[in-house]
Design a protein around this motif. Structure first.
Motif, PDB file in Angstrom:
ATOM      1  N   ASN A 294       0.830  -1.213   0.000  1.00 12.11           N
ATOM      2  CA  ASN A 294       0.000   0.000   0.000  1.00 12.11           C
ATOM      3  C   ASN A 294       0.861   1.258   0.000  1.00 12.11           C
ATOM      4  O   ASN A 294       0.564   2.232  -0.695  1.00 12.11           O
ATOM      5  CB  ASN A 294      -0.910   0.038   1.233  1.00 12.11           C
ATOM      6  N   LEU A 295       1.945   1.217   0.769  1.00 12.02           N
ATOM      7  CA  LEU A 295       2.813   2.394   0.860  1.00 12.02           C
ATOM      8  C   LEU A 295       3.507   2.652  -0.482  1.00 12.02           C
ATOM      9  O   LEU A 295       3.583   3.800  -0.925  1.00 12.02           O
ATOM     10  CB  LEU A 295       3.866   2.192   1.970  1.00 12.02           C
ATOM     11  N   SER A 296       3.956   1.580  -1.154  1.00  7.84           N
ATOM     12  CA  SER A 296       4.596   1.840  -2.456  1.00  7.84           C
ATOM     13  C   SER A 296       3.584   2.357  -3.461  1.00  7.84           C
ATOM     14  O   SER A 296       3.905   3.238  -4.260  1.00  7.84           O
ATOM     15  CB  SER A 296       5.349   0.658  -3.060  1.00  7.84           C
ATOM     16  N   SER A 297       2.350   1.833  -3.430  1.00  9.26           N
ATOM     17  CA  SER A 297       1.326   2.361  -4.351  1.00  9.26           C
ATOM     18  C   SER A 297       1.069   3.837  -4.031  1.00  9.26           C
ATOM     19  O   SER A 297       0.977   4.676  -4.932  1.00  9.26           O
ATOM     20  CB  SER A 297       0.016   1.597  -4.215  1.00  9.26           C
ATOM     21  N   TYR A 298       0.951   4.141  -2.741  1.00 14.89           N
ATOM     22  CA  TYR A 298       0.695   5.527  -2.329  1.00 14.89           C
ATOM     23  C   TYR A 298       1.818   6.456  -2.820  1.00 14.89           C
ATOM     24  O   TYR A 298       1.556   7.506  -3.412  1.00 14.89           O
ATOM     25  CB  TYR A 298       0.560   5.597  -0.803  1.00 14.89           C
ATOM     26  N   ASN A 299       3.051   6.022  -2.615  1.00 16.56           N
ATOM     27  CA  ASN A 299       4.192   6.864  -3.021  1.00 16.56           C
ATOM     28  C   ASN A 299       4.241   7.063  -4.531  1.00 16.56           C
ATOM     29  O   ASN A 299       4.564   8.138  -5.013  1.00 16.56           O
ATOM     30  CB  ASN A 299       5.508   6.253  -2.537  1.00 16.56           C
ATOM     31  N   ARG A 300       3.891   5.994  -5.258  1.00 17.89           N
ATOM     32  CA  ARG A 300       3.884   6.104  -6.722  1.00 17.89           C
ATOM     33  C   ARG A 300       2.825   7.114  -7.162  1.00 17.89           C
ATOM     34  O   ARG A 300       3.090   8.007  -7.958  1.00 17.89           O
ATOM     35  CB  ARG A 300       3.593   4.711  -7.322  1.00 17.89           C
ATOM     36  N   ILE A 301       1.627   7.008  -6.560  1.00 24.78           N
ATOM     37  CA  ILE A 301       0.531   7.895  -6.983  1.00 24.78           C
ATOM     38  C   ILE A 301       0.813   9.347  -6.587  1.00 24.78           C
ATOM     39  O   ILE A 301       0.543  10.277  -7.342  1.00 24.78           O
ATOM     40  CB  ILE A 301      -0.815   7.400  -6.407  1.00 24.78           C
ATOM     41  N   ILE A 302       1.399   9.528  -5.410  1.00 28.60           N
ATOM     42  CA  ILE A 302       1.649  10.920  -4.975  1.00 28.60           C
ATOM     43  C   ILE A 302       2.675  11.576  -5.911  1.00 28.60           C
ATOM     44  O   ILE A 302       2.545  12.750  -6.251  1.00 28.60           O
ATOM     45  CB  ILE A 302       2.076  10.989  -3.494  1.00 28.60           C
ATOM     46  N   ASN A 303       3.647  10.809  -6.386  1.00 29.21           N
ATOM     47  CA  ASN A 303       4.612  11.373  -7.323  1.00 29.21           C
ATOM     48  C   ASN A 303       3.927  11.769  -8.622  1.00 29.21           C
ATOM     49  O   ASN A 303       4.197  12.825  -9.190  1.00 29.21           O
ATOM     50  CB  ASN A 303       5.727  10.363  -7.637  1.00 29.21           C
ATOM     51  N   GLN A 304       2.993  10.876  -9.058  1.00 30.53           N
ATOM     52  CA  GLN A 304       2.287  11.186 -10.303  1.00 30.53           C
ATOM     53  C   GLN A 304       1.383  12.404 -10.124  1.00 30.53           C
ATOM     54  O   GLN A 304       1.291  13.263 -10.990  1.00 30.53           O
ATOM     55  CB  GLN A 304       1.476   9.968 -10.762  1.00 30.53           C
ATOM     56  N   ARG A 305       0.719  12.480  -8.962  1.00 32.34           N
ATOM     57  CA  ARG A 305      -0.161  13.629  -8.706  1.00 32.34           C
ATOM     58  C   ARG A 305       0.654  14.922  -8.663  1.00 32.34           C
ATOM     59  O   ARG A 305       0.262  15.943  -9.219  1.00 32.34           O
ATOM     60  CB  ARG A 305      -0.915  13.431  -7.393  1.00 32.34           C
ATOM     61  N   ASN A 306       1.816  14.867  -8.026  1.00 27.93           N
ATOM     62  CA  ASN A 306       2.648  16.067  -7.935  1.00 27.93           C
ATOM     63  C   ASN A 306       3.149  16.512  -9.308  1.00 27.93           C
ATOM     64  O   ASN A 306       3.180  17.705  -9.591  1.00 27.93           O
ATOM     65  CB  ASN A 306       3.817  15.857  -6.967  1.00 27.93           C
ATOM     66  N   SER A 307       3.504  15.550 -10.178  1.00 27.81           N
ATOM     67  CA  SER A 307       3.918  15.993 -11.524  1.00 27.81           C
ATOM     68  C   SER A 307       2.737  16.568 -12.279  1.00 27.81           C
ATOM     69  O   SER A 307       2.884  17.542 -13.020  1.00 27.81           O
ATOM     70  CB  SER A 307       4.529  14.890 -12.391  1.00 27.81           C
ATOM     71  N   LEU A 308       1.564  15.967 -12.049  1.00 29.50           N
ATOM     72  CA  LEU A 308       0.374  16.499 -12.711  1.00 29.50           C
ATOM     73  C   LEU A 308       0.107  17.936 -12.263  1.00 29.50           C
ATOM     74  O   LEU A 308      -0.206  18.814 -13.069  1.00 29.50           O
ATOM     75  CB  LEU A 308      -0.820  15.585 -12.397  1.00 29.50           C
ATOM     76  N   LEU A 309       0.266  18.186 -10.956  1.00 31.58           N
ATOM     77  CA  LEU A 309       0.032  19.544 -10.436  1.00 31.58           C
ATOM     78  C   LEU A 309       0.973  20.555 -11.117  1.00 31.58           C
ATOM     79  O   LEU A 309       0.606  21.699 -11.350  1.00 31.58           O
ATOM     80  CB  LEU A 309       0.229  19.585  -8.910  1.00 31.58           C
ATOM     81  N   LYS A 310       2.151  20.093 -11.446  1.00 28.46           N
ATOM     82  CA  LYS A 310       3.102  20.983 -12.144  1.00 28.46           C
ATOM     83  C   LYS A 310       2.654  21.195 -13.596  1.00 28.46           C
ATOM     84  O   LYS A 310       2.691  22.301 -14.110  1.00 28.46           O
ATOM     85  CB  LYS A 310       4.517  20.395 -12.107  1.00 28.46           C
ATOM     86  N   ASP A 311       2.198  20.073 -14.218  1.00 26.99           N
ATOM     87  CA  ASP A 311       1.790  20.168 -15.625  1.00 26.99           C
ATOM     88  C   ASP A 311       0.548  21.041 -15.803  1.00 26.99           C
ATOM     89  O   ASP A 311       0.387  21.709 -16.825  1.00 26.99           O
ATOM     90  CB  ASP A 311       1.507  18.765 -16.194  1.00 26.99           C
TER      91      ASP A 311
END
Ligand code: ATP
Length: 361
Positions: free
Chosen positions: A150-167
């Motif tokens: 669960n933690l690795s999935s969470y970390n993966r998604i948060i990274n994707q969300r953060n890049s999306l916020l930049k985009d």
């Protein structure tokens, strides 16, 4: 469980190492930068697939070499497990258990359990929240396979969300895709928070007693998991903070921002405790971790103490040594003074010098 032996080839400053450990206390002493911590790191790596210092595989390989090899033999409930690890410069590590290659690191899960204790752990209360989250994550990841996933999935998604916020800044219509990420983030985030709360609940049952005894009956402490989400559900908190997240281009709430508080009555030791109080509470936390792990895995973990005794006064040293006499322990230190006045029995002593280890009698 105990570690029977460790072999290294081209690992950090070891060309070749072949060690047989005692099932009780093993001391590695020597000057600074000789390779003592490297041994603890190699052991930890072979059980968890990760360096406790967070070092990448390529930096664990001896300078000017392309590969390193570690072989660890573990005895658990009468069974022998040989863990082979092949570190490579430019590709993922190869792992085999009893000569059978495993595909995922998680297949190593449960063979060996380490509790690592270093001087930084004594600063866990004084310093920022990331160390406290790291403490919870490292321990829970060893205890609970589902948490790790669960933690690795969470970390993966948060990274994707953060890049999306930049985009989104450049391409505003991408804002519509945020909902999908938030839904997934909320799902894994809530699971991570729930497991952490449960872990802290279990630690609380143990720590108050240990801390009470460690302070000679003067202090009661209590841990509290502080969620950045507050009383909202994680999904609601994400919604509430969306504007702000878009402005900051990063996710401001969630388990990656949570903290752990240490309360002595109504006093928050993180903010108002003396240095001594903070270090004692940190020691209580570590001792409680050992106790909890022992209960949960119904076995003894292997304790790795990295130069921690010299950081403690006599009373705390004695308390620690008394608490661990029935656990296999690998201790590093610069000298043997700490042990001279203690009835603690040392079973094996190794002198470490420049990547060479000599056993002493
Ligand atoms: N990839 C590597 N290849 C070769 N040597 C390395 C590598 N990484 C680290 N070293 C060497 O390992 C030594 C440090 O070892 P280690 O961290 O185990 O020290 P230590 O004996 O625990 O010392 P201290 O008491 O200061 O913590 C240094 O001499 C360093 O140059």
């Amino acid at each position: 469980m105990v570690i029977k032996s460790l072999k290294l080839k081209n690992y950090r400053n070891y060309d070749l190492l072949d060690l047989t450990l005692d099932t009780q206390t093993n001391i590695f002493y020597g000057d600074n930068a000789q390779g003592k911590t490297n041994i603890l790191e190699a052991l930890y790596l072979s059980g968890t697939t990760k360096s406790h210092r967070g070092t990448k595989d390529r930096d664990l390989i001896q300078f000017e070499h392309d590969e390193a090899h570690l072989e660890t033999i573990v005895i658990k409930r009468g069974m022998e497990y040989q863990i082979d690890m092949h570190l490579k410069k430019n590709s993922p590590k190869g792992i085999a258990v009893n000569k059978v290659p495993i595909r995922k690191a998680s297949e190593l899960f449960g063979i060996i359990h380490f509790v690592f204790f270093s001087p930084e752990d004594l600063n866990i209360i004084k310093e920022g929240p990331s160390g406290r989250r790291r403490f919870i994550d490292l321990e829970l990841s060893q205890l609970d396979k589902i948490y790790l996933s669960n933690l690795s999935s969470y970390n993966r998604i948060i990274n994707q969300r953060n890049s999306l916020l930049k985009d989104i800044d450049r391409q505003h219509n991408l804002v519509e895709t945020l909902d999908v990420w938030d839904m997934q983030l909320a799902e894994y985030g809530m699971k991570v928070i729930e497991s952490r709360r449960n872990f802290i609940r279990q630690l609380n049952k143990i720590i108050s007693n240990i801390h009470y005894r460690l302070t000679g009956g003067k202090e009661h402490i209590f841990l509290e998991y502080e969620s950045s989400v507050g009383n909202l559900s994680f999904a609601q908190a994400l919604k509430k903070n969306r504007e702000r997240d878009m402005r900051l281009k990063s996710t401001s709430v969630g388990p990656h921002r949570d903290d752990l508080s240490f309360m002595e009555g109504s006093l928050d030791i993180r903010k108002f405790g003396s240095q001594g109080q903070q270090r004692t509470a940190a020691l209580s936390l570590k001792l409680s971790e050992i106790e909890l792990v022992r209960m949960l895995i119904k076995d003894t973990p292997v304790l790795l103490l990295d130069d921690v005794l010299s950081e403690l006064d006599k009373h705390r040293q004695n308390y620690l040594l008394d608490s661990i006499h029935d656990i296999q322990t690998v201790i590093t230190c610069t000298g043997l003074d700490e042990f001279v006045n203690h009835r603690f029995s040392i079973n094996k002593i190794f002198h470490v010098k420049n990547g060479q280890v000599a056993e002493e009698n």
